[in-house]
Design a protein around this motif. Structure first.
Motif, mmCIF file in Angstrom:
data_model
loop_
_atom_site.group_PDB
_atom_site.id
_atom_site.type_symbol
_atom_site.label_atom_id
_atom_site.label_comp_id
_atom_site.label_asym_id
_atom_site.label_seq_id
_atom_site.Cartn_x
_atom_site.Cartn_y
_atom_site.Cartn_z
ATOM 1 N N PRO A 133 0.807 -1.214 0.000
ATOM 2 C CA PRO A 133 0.000 0.000 0.000
ATOM 3 C C PRO A 133 0.843 1.268 0.000
ATOM 4 C CG PRO A 133 0.058 -0.918 2.199
ATOM 5 C CD PRO A 133 0.775 -1.896 1.307
ATOM 6 N N ALA A 134 2.170 1.105 0.068
ATOM 7 C CA ALA A 134 3.062 2.274 0.089
ATOM 8 C C ALA A 134 3.470 2.724 -1.313
ATOM 9 C CB ALA A 134 4.321 1.945 0.910
ATOM 10 N N SER A 135 2.827 2.201 -2.335
ATOM 11 C CA SER A 135 3.169 2.626 -3.696
ATOM 12 C C SER A 135 2.797 4.085 -3.919
ATOM 13 C CB SER A 135 2.433 1.770 -4.724
ATOM 14 O OG SER A 135 2.642 2.282 -6.030
ATOM 15 N N PRO A 136 3.688 4.868 -4.547
ATOM 16 C CA PRO A 136 3.316 6.250 -4.874
ATOM 17 C C PRO A 136 2.163 6.328 -5.867
ATOM 18 C CG PRO A 136 5.399 5.633 -5.923
ATOM 19 C CD PRO A 136 5.066 4.542 -4.957
ATOM 20 N N TRP A 137 1.932 5.247 -6.615
ATOM 21 C CA TRP A 137 0.820 5.245 -7.565
ATOM 22 C C TRP A 137 -0.535 5.246 -6.871
ATOM 23 C CZ3 TRP A 137 1.672 1.752 -12.467
ATOM 24 C CH2 TRP A 137 2.864 2.136 -13.109
ATOM 25 N N TYR A 138 -0.588 4.847 -5.599
ATOM 26 C CA TYR A 138 -1.850 4.760 -4.880
ATOM 27 C C TYR A 138 -2.133 5.995 -4.030
ATOM 28 C CZ TYR A 138 -0.946 -0.207 -5.925
ATOM 29 O OH TYR A 138 -0.642 -1.398 -6.538
ATOM 30 N N ASP A 139 -1.339 7.028 -4.201
ATOM 31 C CA ASP A 139 -1.579 8.274 -3.474
ATOM 32 C C ASP A 139 -2.945 8.826 -3.876
ATOM 33 O OD1 ASP A 139 -1.486 11.277 -3.006
ATOM 34 O OD2 ASP A 139 0.440 10.703 -2.137
ATOM 35 N N GLY A 140 -3.714 9.283 -2.897
ATOM 36 C CA GLY A 140 -5.065 9.754 -3.168
ATOM 37 C C GLY A 140 -5.179 11.209 -3.547
ATOM 38 N N ARG A 141 -4.057 11.836 -3.915
ATOM 39 C CA ARG A 141 -4.057 13.278 -4.173
ATOM 40 C C ARG A 141 -5.110 13.694 -5.211
ATOM 41 N NH1 ARG A 141 0.510 16.673 -3.434
ATOM 42 N NH2 ARG A 141 1.747 14.770 -3.251
ATOM 43 N N ALA A 142 -5.170 12.983 -6.346
ATOM 44 C CA ALA A 142 -6.109 13.378 -7.403
ATOM 45 C C ALA A 142 -7.559 13.166 -6.963
ATOM 46 C CB ALA A 142 -5.818 12.602 -8.687
ATOM 47 N N PHE A 143 -7.835 12.076 -6.250
ATOM 48 C CA PHE A 143 -9.192 11.882 -5.743
ATOM 49 C C PHE A 143 -9.540 12.950 -4.711
ATOM 50 C CE2 PHE A 143 -8.704 7.544 -7.446
ATOM 51 C CZ PHE A 143 -9.942 7.384 -8.053
ATOM 52 N N ASN A 144 -8.576 13.342 -3.889
ATOM 53 C CA ASN A 144 -8.804 14.437 -2.941
ATOM 54 C C ASN A 144 -9.176 15.719 -3.671
ATOM 55 O OD1 ASN A 144 -6.146 13.595 -0.525
ATOM 56 N ND2 ASN A 144 -8.111 12.634 -0.957
ATOM 57 N N ARG A 145 -8.475 15.998 -4.749
ATOM 58 C CA ARG A 145 -8.769 17.187 -5.567
ATOM 59 C C ARG A 145 -10.222 17.191 -6.017
ATOM 60 N NH1 ARG A 145 -6.255 16.014 -10.903
ATOM 61 N NH2 ARG A 145 -8.221 14.876 -11.065
ATOM 62 N N TRP A 166 -6.306 5.479 -13.826
ATOM 63 C CA TRP A 166 -7.415 5.442 -12.877
ATOM 64 C C TRP A 166 -7.157 6.393 -11.716
ATOM 65 C CZ3 TRP A 166 -8.883 3.765 -7.916
ATOM 66 C CH2 TRP A 166 -10.228 3.441 -7.764
ATOM 67 N N PHE A 167 -5.912 6.434 -11.242
ATOM 68 C CA PHE A 167 -5.554 7.339 -10.152
ATOM 69 C C PHE A 167 -5.206 8.751 -10.646
ATOM 70 C CE2 PHE A 167 -5.046 3.559 -7.490
ATOM 71 C CZ PHE A 167 -5.426 4.030 -6.244
ATOM 72 N N ASP A 168 -5.196 8.953 -11.965
ATOM 73 C CA ASP A 168 -4.788 10.232 -12.552
ATOM 74 C C ASP A 168 -3.406 10.639 -12.038
ATOM 75 O OD1 ASP A 168 -4.744 12.526 -14.040
ATOM 76 O OD2 ASP A 168 -6.233 13.614 -12.842
ATOM 77 N N GLY A 169 -2.445 9.722 -12.222
ATOM 78 C CA GLY A 169 -1.085 9.971 -11.767
ATOM 79 C C GLY A 169 -0.070 9.747 -12.876
ATOM 80 N N LEU A 170 -0.304 10.321 -14.041
ATOM 81 C CA LEU A 170 0.556 10.058 -15.194
ATOM 82 C C LEU A 170 1.973 10.585 -15.020
ATOM 83 C CD1 LEU A 170 -1.879 10.789 -18.177
ATOM 84 C CD2 LEU A 170 -1.479 8.653 -16.941
ATOM 85 N N ASP A 171 2.169 11.521 -14.106
ATOM 86 C CA ASP A 171 3.495 12.119 -13.921
ATOM 87 C C ASP A 171 4.297 11.428 -12.818
ATOM 88 O OD1 ASP A 171 1.803 12.939 -11.905
ATOM 89 O OD2 ASP A 171 2.575 14.993 -11.821
ATOM 90 N N LEU A 172 3.804 10.327 -12.276
ATOM 91 C CA LEU A 172 4.486 9.671 -11.163
ATOM 92 C C LEU A 172 5.658 8.829 -11.638
ATOM 93 C CD1 LEU A 172 1.320 8.569 -9.172
ATOM 94 C CD2 LEU A 172 2.903 10.415 -8.571
ATOM 95 N N ASP A 173 6.613 8.608 -10.742
ATOM 96 C CA ASP A 173 7.790 7.801 -11.069
ATOM 97 C C ASP A 173 7.366 6.400 -11.502
ATOM 98 O OD1 ASP A 173 9.419 9.894 -10.394
ATOM 99 O OD2 ASP A 173 9.956 9.122 -8.405
#
Length: 496
Positions: free
Chosen positions: A123-135, A422-429
């Motif tokens: 669950p510590a993957s940066p891809w699962y960060d909820g930043r975009a859903f929070n937005r 799905w997570f809207d994280g296209l710029d993630l590592d």
């Protein structure tokens, strides 16, 4: 000592300190609370026991770094970067919220369960960060759970499905505490990918879980559904490899690290046949996972869905077009001269299925035998599950999709490719490794927007499977093709 970026809130179990990303109150800012335990560390006498609640604590618990993971060590290069974090307190949640401490915000909640074949993942993957859903006004939670034998092995006299019980405990924690993070416990959507998608369907079909969420999104679901006798047989084999009795005392005498190593050894296929590992997957399924124990899981998932369990909940379910075809790319050369029909029979496909399946997959057949085998594995494990789940739910609100955009670096619309969209994280590592340097923003808007629509409004925006049988939303298909089609899963008809 606190800083201007600290976010401190008080829960009934104690206070936690998270970290603001951006200035509090600014559009798009959110706070992350990481590694909050929802159960005691599953070690010592608590190893192989059901999850037990964490006693309240005094003071302020730091929640600015990810907690320990059940995944151990370096797993090598994976499609999704999922780091291992050392430590014993592996049962924890990460909460991402734009409104920490605002109990009146009543925002919808997304709870995400990671994949990894029930034996790995983090669950510590940066891809699962909820930043975009929070937005987009959604509180997001990611959860951990016990993996492999510790989570799912059968031990006489010990509660089964400990990993499943961890999911339930995490969801109970959400019900108790999410209001303090600005979330509404009556509007919880569960989601997950691969084994996490299988977890979602398992929970949807589980009578004991019905009070914990109201909607679900299963990405590329891989079901466990391991029969109890087979689970016991595998546990006894593991005990033999470890040189101990297949009892609680025997397994507790073997370190977690040693059992993990033995599990990997047991899963290895000793054969020069390049198709042997694929045959094993089709014949035996996943080595560990939810067990049909007659108690927590009274019957197979699809059977429970067909019986109406979870019918009042909204479900979105789908898969990528070529989940595992990337695996067979490595054996294209040795397979190039073998007829596709012969290859399918070699991996144990019923001869009566071979003809109809190939007839429905003509375009894939023209790409060669490796492409056919890869598509068949994808269809057998993932895409047929999508159709079976949708059919089993009858008139319940079920929406089906297909993710069809091919990776510019890996050729296929492969396993995990849809996750950063799905997570809207296209710029993630790590995203560029499978999505290229310029993944389409419009595709992320469509996929992520549909996820938000389900979480917020209980409707992702296209016709349900029941209202128009066979209908699916196609994400990333050819520009000349419609977005909603009636035959996106026609290729699996011979398998369902």
């Amino acid at each position: 000592m606190t800083s201007v970026n600290d976010a401190v809130i008080s829960l009934s179990c104690g206070a936690v300190r998270g970290l603001w990303r951006g200035e509090p109150g600014d559009p798009g800012s959110s706070a992350a609370f990481l590694g909050i335990p929802f159960a005691e560390p599953p070690v010592g006498e608590r190893r192989f026991a059901p999850p037990s609640p964490v006693p309240p604590w005094d003071g302020v618990r730091d929640a600015t770094a990810y907690g320990a993971t059940a995944q151990r060590g370096d797993t090598g290069i994976t499609l999704i970067p999922e780091p291992s974090v050392e430590g014993e307190s592996t049962l924890n949640v990460n909460v991402f919220t734009p409104r920490p401490g605002d109990a009146d915000a009543a925002l919808p909640v997304l709870v995400y369960i990671h994949g990894g074949g029930f034996t790995s993942g983090s669950p510590a993957s940066p891809w699962y960060d909820g930043r975009a859903f929070n937005r987009d006004g959604v509180v997001t939670v990611t959860v951990s759970y016990r993996l492999g034998f510790d989570g799912f092995g059968e031990i006489p006299g010990v509660p089964s499905n400990r990993g499943v019980r961890d999911w339930l405990a995490a969801l109970e924690w959400v019900q108790q505490h999410i209001r303090d993070f600005g979330g509404d416990p009556s509007r919880v959507t569960i989601a997950g990918q691969s084994a996490g998608g299988g977890a979602v369907l398992t929970l949807l079909a589980m009578p004991a879980a019905q009070h914990l969420f109201h909607a679900a999104w299963a990405l590329s679901p891989a079901l466990g559904d391991i029969p109890a006798p087979l689970a016991r047989e595998r546990s006894e084999r593991l005990a033999d490899l470890a040189g101990v009795a297949a009892t609680l005392e025997g397994f507790r005498s073997v370190s977690e690290e040693r059992l993990l190593a033995l599990q990997r050894d047991a899963a290895k296929v000793a054969s020069r046949d390049p198709l042997a590992p694929l045959t094993g997957i089709l014949r035996d399924g996943l080595p560990w996972g939810p067990v049909i124990d007659g108690e927590l899981l009274p019957r197979a998932t699809i059977e429970s869905l067909r019986a109406g369990v979870g019918a009042e909940k909204a479900l979105v379910v789908g898969a990528t077009d070529d989940e595992f075809t990337m695996i067979t790319d490595g054996i294209r050369v040795p397979l190039r001269l073998i007829p596709a029909a012969l290859l399918l029979r070699r991996i144990g496909v019923d001869p009566e299925v071979v003809g109809p399946y190939l007839a429905a997959n003509g375009s894939q057949r023209r790409k060669g035998g490796a492409a056919v085998i890869g598509r068949f594995i994808s269809d057998s494990i993932f895409r047929s599950t999508v159709v079976r789940a949708a059919d089993a739910r009858g008139g319940a609100d079920t929406w089906v999709y297909a993710f069809s955009w091919p990776s510019p670096t890996r050729r296929w619309s492969l396993h995990c490719l849809d996750v950063p969209f799905w997570f809207d994280g296209l710029d993630l590592d790590g995203v560029s490794a499978i999505a290229g340097d310029d993944p389409p923003r419009s595709l992320a808007d469509a996929v992520h927007g549909s996820a938000v629509a389900l979480v917020r409004d209980r409707d992702p925006g296209w016709p349900t499977w029941a209202s128009a049988p066979g209908t699916a939303r196609v994400f990333g298909g050819p520009s000349s093709a419609p977005d909603v089609v009636r035959d996106a899963y026609a290729s699996v008809a011979a398998l369902v």
